[in-house]
Design a protein around this motif. Structure first.
Motif, PDB file in Angstrom:
ATOM      1  N   ILE A  86     -10.987  37.284 -11.775  1.00 16.09           N
ATOM      2  CA  ILE A  86     -10.109  36.124 -11.587  1.00 16.09           C
ATOM      3  C   ILE A  86     -10.780  35.137 -10.629  1.00 16.09           C
ATOM      4  N   SER A  87     -10.419  33.884 -10.735  1.00 17.70           N
ATOM      5  CA  SER A  87     -11.034  32.884  -9.864  1.00 17.70           C
ATOM      6  C   SER A  87      -9.982  31.894  -9.377  1.00 17.70           C
ATOM      7  N   LEU A  88     -10.387  31.113  -8.392  1.00 18.57           N
ATOM      8  CA  LEU A  88      -9.487  30.089  -7.863  1.00 18.57           C
ATOM      9  C   LEU A  88      -9.018  29.187  -8.985  1.00 18.57           C
ATOM     10  N   PRO A  89      -7.787  28.697  -8.971  1.00 20.15           N
ATOM     11  CA  PRO A  89      -6.791  28.831  -7.888  1.00 20.15           C
ATOM     12  C   PRO A  89      -5.828  30.015  -8.037  1.00 20.15           C
ATOM     13  N   ASP A  90      -6.243  31.100  -8.645  1.00 16.77           N
ATOM     14  CA  ASP A  90      -5.361  32.264  -8.795  1.00 16.77           C
ATOM     15  C   ASP A  90      -4.855  32.732  -7.416  1.00 16.77           C
ATOM     16  N   LYS A  91      -3.550  32.750  -7.282  1.00 11.93           N
ATOM     17  CA  LYS A  91      -2.922  33.041  -5.980  1.00 11.93           C
ATOM     18  C   LYS A  91      -3.176  34.472  -5.485  1.00 11.93           C
ATOM     19  N   ARG A  92      -3.498  35.368  -6.414  1.00 13.79           N
ATOM     20  CA  ARG A  92      -3.723  36.756  -5.989  1.00 13.79           C
ATOM     21  C   ARG A  92      -4.899  36.865  -5.024  1.00 13.79           C
ATOM     22  N   LEU A  93      -5.857  35.919  -5.150  1.00 14.94           N
ATOM     23  CA  LEU A  93      -7.027  35.948  -4.259  1.00 14.94           C
ATOM     24  C   LEU A  93      -6.649  35.699  -2.800  1.00 14.94           C
ATOM     25  N   ARG A  94      -5.437  35.201  -2.596  1.00 14.67           N
ATOM     26  CA  ARG A  94      -4.969  34.887  -1.246  1.00 14.67           C
ATOM     27  C   ARG A  94      -4.056  35.955  -0.669  1.00 14.67           C
ATOM     28  N   MET A  95      -3.891  37.049  -1.409  1.00 13.67           N
ATOM     29  CA  MET A  95      -2.993  38.096  -0.936  1.00 13.67           C
ATOM     30  C   MET A  95      -3.765  39.168  -0.179  1.00 13.67           C
ATOM     31  N   ARG A  96      -3.019  39.933   0.622  1.00 11.32           N
ATOM     32  CA  ARG A  96      -3.630  41.042   1.344  1.00 11.32           C
ATOM     33  C   ARG A  96      -3.543  42.281   0.466  1.00 11.32           C
ATOM     34  N   VAL A 147     -25.975  32.569   6.234  1.00 10.32           N
ATOM     35  CA  VAL A 147     -26.281  33.191   4.938  1.00 10.32           C
ATOM     36  C   VAL A 147     -25.889  32.260   3.790  1.00 10.32           C
ATOM     37  N   PRO A 148     -26.692  32.276   2.721  1.00 10.53           N
ATOM     38  CA  PRO A 148     -26.290  31.533   1.525  1.00 10.53           C
ATOM     39  C   PRO A 148     -25.170  32.333   0.863  1.00 10.53           C
ATOM     40  N   ASP A 149     -23.996  31.742   0.783  1.00  9.18           N
ATOM     41  CA  ASP A 149     -22.822  32.478   0.322  1.00  9.18           C
ATOM     42  C   ASP A 149     -22.360  31.947  -1.021  1.00  9.18           C
ATOM     43  N   GLY A 150     -21.756  32.817  -1.786  1.00 11.94           N
ATOM     44  CA  GLY A 150     -21.191  32.441  -3.074  1.00 11.94           C
ATOM     45  C   GLY A 150     -20.260  33.551  -3.481  1.00 11.94           C
ATOM     46  N   CYS A 151     -19.495  33.331  -4.549  1.00 11.43           N
ATOM     47  CA  CYS A 151     -18.482  34.308  -4.901  1.00 11.43           C
ATOM     48  C   CYS A 151     -18.175  34.208  -6.393  1.00 11.43           C
ATOM     49  N   LEU A 152     -18.055  35.369  -7.046  1.00  9.86           N
ATOM     50  CA  LEU A 152     -17.739  35.357  -8.480  1.00  9.86           C
ATOM     51  C   LEU A 152     -16.378  34.717  -8.747  1.00  9.86           C
ATOM     52  N   SER A 153     -15.516  34.673  -7.732  1.00  8.21           N
ATOM     53  CA  SER A 153     -14.183  34.086  -7.896  1.00  8.21           C
ATOM     54  C   SER A 153     -14.147  32.603  -7.536  1.00  8.21           C
ATOM     55  N   VAL A 154     -15.295  32.075  -7.104  1.00  5.17           N
ATOM     56  CA  VAL A 154     -15.419  30.635  -6.845  1.00  5.17           C
ATOM     57  C   VAL A 154     -16.656  30.198  -7.630  1.00  5.17           C
ATOM     58  N   PRO A 155     -16.530  30.136  -8.958  1.00  5.50           N
ATOM     59  CA  PRO A 155     -17.716  30.010  -9.812  1.00  5.50           C
ATOM     60  C   PRO A 155     -18.562  28.775  -9.506  1.00  5.50           C
ATOM     61  N   ASP A 156     -19.863  28.979  -9.535  1.00  5.18           N
ATOM     62  CA  ASP A 156     -20.849  27.893  -9.444  1.00  5.18           C
ATOM     63  C   ASP A 156     -20.830  27.115  -8.136  1.00  5.18           C
ATOM     64  N   GLN A 157     -20.212  27.675  -7.108  1.00  3.21           N
ATOM     65  CA  GLN A 157     -20.195  26.992  -5.815  1.00  3.21           C
ATOM     66  C   GLN A 157     -20.921  27.850  -4.787  1.00  3.21           C
ATOM     67  N   PHE A 158     -21.774  27.197  -4.027  1.00  2.00           N
ATOM     68  CA  PHE A 158     -22.537  27.929  -3.020  1.00  2.00           C
ATOM     69  C   PHE A 158     -22.569  27.113  -1.744  1.00  2.00           C
ATOM     70  N   ALA A 159     -22.587  27.806  -0.603  1.00  2.00           N
ATOM     71  CA  ALA A 159     -22.681  27.115   0.677  1.00  2.00           C
ATOM     72  C   ALA A 159     -23.169  28.103   1.713  1.00  2.00           C
ATOM     73  N   GLU A 160     -23.677  27.578   2.815  1.00  2.00           N
ATOM     74  CA  GLU A 160     -24.097  28.461   3.891  1.00  2.00           C
ATOM     75  C   GLU A 160     -22.901  28.770   4.776  1.00  2.00           C
ATOM     76  N   THR A 161     -22.754  30.035   5.133  1.00  2.00           N
ATOM     77  CA  THR A 161     -21.688  30.424   6.058  1.00  2.00           C
ATOM     78  C   THR A 161     -22.306  31.192   7.219  1.00  2.00           C
ATOM     79  N   LEU A 162     -21.514  31.357   8.265  1.00  3.18           N
ATOM     80  CA  LEU A 162     -21.940  32.165   9.407  1.00  3.18           C
ATOM     81  C   LEU A 162     -21.256  33.516   9.310  1.00  3.18           C
ATOM     82  N   ARG A 163     -22.060  34.556   9.352  1.00  2.26           N
ATOM     83  CA  ARG A 163     -21.527  35.923   9.297  1.00  2.26           C
ATOM     84  C   ARG A 163     -22.170  36.710  10.433  1.00  2.26           C
ATOM     85  N   PRO A 164     -21.525  37.798  10.877  1.00  5.61           N
ATOM     86  CA  PRO A 164     -22.163  38.606  11.922  1.00  5.61           C
ATOM     87  C   PRO A 164     -23.507  39.168  11.468  1.00  5.61           C
ATOM     88  N   LYS A 165     -24.453  39.211  12.404  1.00  5.97           N
ATOM     89  CA  LYS A 165     -25.796  39.715  12.070  1.00  5.97           C
ATOM     90  C   LYS A 165     -25.804  41.208  11.816  1.00  5.97           C
TER      91      LYS A 165
END
Ligand code: ZN
Length: 162
Positions: free
Chosen positions: A7-17, A90-108
């Motif tokens: 599933i991908s955005l904007p599917d609301k399930r991606l926002r659930m715990r 890190v270069p970040d991307g997600c199968l649920s946010v198709p074709d979008q990539f960006a750099e994020t900060l994650r713990p080393k």
């Protein structure tokens, strides 16, 4: 083995715990195998159950290239029990946010505790890409997506208002 629908955005399930798994059954083991197969088929390196519409705290990871010896990693109820303050870009991307990539900060580096498919408690120290990937997948289980780590402006350019 079966391919699952991601599933991908904007599917609301991606926002659930996602909910804790109480008992690791054959059904859970099959789900994890199917998740890995789905992930390989889509060239991903990590997948959380929530991404196939199942709101359970389960994630699989395989960085490939034998970067770590426990590959593939199948984690039930993963929990980050320690993380270093130092961040990596890190270069970040997600199968649920198709074709979008960006750099994020994650713990080393971080330490994750989880139950494996045989219901044994495991602890794993990870650094670099593996640490970033674990962080990304545990985020999913809490309804957090990589775009949430971006500035509001960048996020809006990438995915609009979600
Ligand atoms: Zn993701």
């Amino acid at each position: 083995m079966a391919l699952l629908e991601v599933i991908s955005l904007p599917d609301k399930r991606l926002r659930m715990r996602a909910q804790e798994v109480e008992t690791i059954t054959d059904e859970i083991r099959i789900l994890m195998s199917d998740m890995l197969e789905t992930m390989y088929a889509t060239d991903g390196i990590g997948l959380a159950a929530i991404q196939v519409g199942i709101l359970k705290r389960i994630a699989v990871i395989d960085l490939g290239e034998a970067r770590f010896q426990t590959a593939p990693l199948k984690m039930v109820n993963p929990e980050i029990i320690w993380e270093i303050d130092e961040k990596q870009v890190v270069p970040d991307g997600c199968l649920s946010v198709p074709d979008q990539f960006a750099e994020t900060l994650r713990p080393k580096a971080l330490k994750v505790r989880f139950r494996d498919e045989n219901d044994r408690v495991q602890e794993l120290e990870a650094e670099g890409l593996l640490a970033a990937c674990i962080h990304h997948e545990v985020d999913h289980l809490n309804g957090v997506l990589f775009v949430d780590h971006l500035s509001p402006l960048k996020r809006q350019i990438l995915v609009g208002r979600v």
